[in-house]
Motif scaffolding. Structure first.
Motif, short mmCIF file in Angstrom:
data_model
loop_
_atom_site.label_atom_id
_atom_site.label_comp_id
_atom_site.label_asym_id
_atom_site.label_seq_id
_atom_site.Cartn_x
_atom_site.Cartn_y
_atom_site.Cartn_z
N GLU A 30 0.83 -1.20 0.00
CA GLU A 30 0.00 0.00 0.00
C GLU A 30 0.87 1.26 0.00
N LEU A 31 1.92 1.27 0.80
CA LEU A 31 2.82 2.42 0.85
C LEU A 31 3.46 2.68 -0.52
N ASN A 32 3.89 1.65 -1.18
CA ASN A 32 4.50 1.82 -2.51
C ASN A 32 3.50 2.39 -3.51
N LYS A 33 2.23 1.99 -3.41
CA LYS A 33 1.19 2.54 -4.28
C LYS A 33 0.99 4.03 -3.99
N VAL A 34 0.93 4.38 -2.72
CA VAL A 34 0.74 5.79 -2.33
C VAL A 34 1.92 6.63 -2.79
N ARG A 35 3.12 6.14 -2.60
CA ARG A 35 4.31 6.88 -3.03
C ARG A 35 4.31 7.08 -4.55
N ALA A 36 3.93 6.05 -5.30
CA ALA A 36 3.88 6.17 -6.77
C ALA A 36 2.81 7.17 -7.19
N GLU A 37 1.68 7.16 -6.52
CA GLU A 37 0.60 8.10 -6.83
C GLU A 37 1.02 9.54 -6.55
N ILE A 38 1.69 9.77 -5.44
CA ILE A 38 2.18 11.11 -5.12
C ILE A 38 3.18 11.56 -6.17
N ALA A 39 4.09 10.69 -6.53
CA ALA A 39 5.09 11.04 -7.54
C ALA A 39 4.44 11.39 -8.87
N LEU A 40 3.40 10.66 -9.24
CA LEU A 40 2.71 10.90 -10.50
C LEU A 40 1.88 12.19 -10.45
N GLU A 41 1.08 12.34 -9.41
CA GLU A 41 0.16 13.48 -9.32
C GLU A 41 0.84 14.78 -8.89
N GLU A 42 1.79 14.69 -7.99
CA GLU A 42 2.44 15.89 -7.47
C GLU A 42 3.72 16.24 -8.22
N GLY A 43 4.25 15.28 -8.95
CA GLY A 43 5.43 15.54 -9.76
C GLY A 43 6.75 15.60 -9.01
N TYR A 44 6.81 14.99 -7.86
CA TYR A 44 8.09 14.94 -7.14
C TYR A 44 8.26 13.60 -6.46
N GLU A 45 9.51 13.25 -6.23
CA GLU A 45 9.81 11.99 -5.57
C GLU A 45 9.69 12.18 -4.06
#
Length: 90
Positions: A30-45
């Motif tokens: 779940e954490l990896n999914k959330v991190r990937a979603e933030i990176a995609l939507e917010e544009g930062y790692e």
């Protein structure tokens, strides 16, 4: 008798603990999914994230009544130990 649950904090120190689950593997997924979603939507790692194990007591009736009567919080009544079990980066 107690139980252990796992949870993650996306950005330690700036976010709250979320994503509780019964297995470390499920919480990491779940954490990896959330991190990937933030990176995609917010544009930062996202910086490193923390995964914790919470060792909990099973509450007794008097502990539940204290919570229901607003004399205490559930966390104060049942949290035995909180420990860092994993840091996730990249």
């Amino acid at each position: 008798m107690g139980v252990t649950v796992y949870a993650y904090e996306v950005e330690p120190g700036t976010s709250r603990v979320t994503g509780f689950g019964s297995s470390l593997e499920g919480v990491l997924e779940e954490l990896n999914k959330v991190r990937a979603e933030i990176a995609l939507e917010e544009g930062y790692e996202v910086p490193s994230s923390s995964v914790y194990a919470f060792d909990l007591f099973r509450p007794e009736l008097d502990q539940l009544l204290a919570v229901l009567n607003d004399d205490s919080t559930l966390g104060d009544q049942i949290l035995r130990d909180k420990r860092l079990v994993r840091t996730v980066t990249g």
